[in-house]
Design a protein around this motif. Structure first.
Motif, mmCIF file in Angstrom:
data_model
loop_
_atom_site.group_PDB
_atom_site.id
_atom_site.type_symbol
_atom_site.label_atom_id
_atom_site.label_comp_id
_atom_site.label_asym_id
_atom_site.label_seq_id
_atom_site.Cartn_x
_atom_site.Cartn_y
_atom_site.Cartn_z
ATOM 1 N N ASN A 115 0.728 -1.201 -0.086
ATOM 2 C CA ASN A 115 0.053 -0.052 0.085
ATOM 3 C C ASN A 115 0.927 1.299 -0.115
ATOM 4 N N GLU A 116 0.364 2.403 0.009
ATOM 5 C CA GLU A 116 0.939 3.616 0.244
ATOM 6 C C GLU A 116 2.268 3.788 1.140
ATOM 7 N N ASP A 117 1.961 3.096 2.509
ATOM 8 C CA ASP A 117 2.717 2.970 3.230
ATOM 9 C C ASP A 117 3.945 1.815 3.272
ATOM 10 N N THR A 118 3.551 0.865 3.025
ATOM 11 C CA THR A 118 4.481 -0.245 2.725
ATOM 12 C C THR A 118 5.609 -0.210 1.709
ATOM 13 N N THR A 119 4.895 0.674 0.634
ATOM 14 C CA THR A 119 5.908 0.650 -0.691
ATOM 15 C C THR A 119 7.151 1.819 -0.512
ATOM 16 N N VAL A 120 7.018 2.485 0.532
ATOM 17 C CA VAL A 120 8.154 3.396 1.116
ATOM 18 C C VAL A 120 8.751 2.842 2.321
ATOM 19 N N ARG A 121 8.014 2.168 3.329
ATOM 20 C CA ARG A 121 8.612 1.521 4.610
ATOM 21 C C ARG A 121 9.589 0.555 4.403
ATOM 22 N N TYR A 122 9.258 -0.513 3.574
ATOM 23 C CA TYR A 122 10.022 -1.560 3.350
ATOM 24 C C TYR A 122 11.281 -1.267 2.448
ATOM 25 N N PRO A 123 11.360 -0.513 1.391
ATOM 26 C CA PRO A 123 12.545 -0.424 0.753
ATOM 27 C C PRO A 123 13.424 0.783 1.755
ATOM 28 N N MET A 124 12.979 1.743 2.627
ATOM 29 C CA MET A 124 13.647 2.348 3.296
ATOM 30 C C MET A 124 14.372 1.710 4.230
ATOM 31 N N VAL A 125 13.792 0.500 4.981
ATOM 32 C CA VAL A 125 14.603 -0.348 5.883
ATOM 33 C C VAL A 125 15.540 -1.019 5.267
ATOM 34 N N CYS A 126 15.387 -1.426 4.023
ATOM 35 C CA CYS A 126 16.253 -2.286 3.289
ATOM 36 C C CYS A 126 17.387 -1.242 2.835
ATOM 37 N N THR A 127 17.257 -0.088 2.659
ATOM 38 C CA THR A 127 18.322 0.775 2.168
ATOM 39 C C THR A 127 19.309 1.025 3.200
ATOM 40 N N ILE A 128 18.434 1.496 4.477
ATOM 41 C CA ILE A 128 19.343 1.377 5.776
ATOM 42 C C ILE A 128 20.273 0.515 6.211
ATOM 43 N N ALA A 129 19.568 -0.837 6.024
ATOM 44 C CA ALA A 129 20.310 -2.097 6.218
ATOM 45 C C ALA A 129 21.588 -2.052 5.233
ATOM 46 N N GLY A 130 21.414 -2.026 4.044
ATOM 47 C CA GLY A 130 22.379 -1.958 3.119
ATOM 48 C C GLY A 130 23.292 -0.955 3.448
#
Length: 135
Positions: A115-130
């Protein structure tokens, strides 16, 4: 004539056009999404091209000097490049999820609810983890 969604007894009936669209969607989901693969490859090639254009400390094919403003602009250009692709994929994902919901797609318990939230939140978490993984 109305059709039942395969595997979803008790689900709302679909009009013939929607049934055909759902069947096409299910068929697409069962194959490699070459359009998406092509876009990822294009994004990767753009990042490589920017890295090569920047060059190293002793040589740059476009003549930028290490540490100069043009050097840093070329170095940082990969950020908007990747963000543009992320926005494209986000739109594709939201459109696909909307289509699936409209067609009563047979989601499974392990599917991510995009949804509008998860399509931003999950990639941001992955980016920070990277970023942390690269430190």
């Amino acid at each position: 004539v109305m059709y039942q969604v395969p595997g979803r007894e008790g689900s709302p009936m679909l009009a013939p056009d929607d049934q055909e669209e759902l069947e096409d969607l299910l068929e697409d989901e069962a194959t490699t999404p070459w359009k998406k693969v092509g876009l990822i490859i294009l994004c990767f090639l753009g990042c490589i091209a920017l890295t090569l254009a920047k060059g190293s400390g002793s040589y740059s094919p476009i003549g930028v000097t290490c540490g100069s403003l043009p050097f840093w602009l070329v170095s940082l250009a990969s950020i908007p490049w990747v963000i543009a692709f992320a926005a494209i994929f986000r739109c594709m994902l939201l459109d696909s999820t909307d289509d699936k919901a409209r067609l009563n797609y047979p989601f499974v318990d392990t599917d991510i609810e995009w949804n509008e939230d998860t399509t931003v939140r999950y990639p941001m978490v992955c980016t920070i983890a990277g970023l942390f993984a690269g430190l």
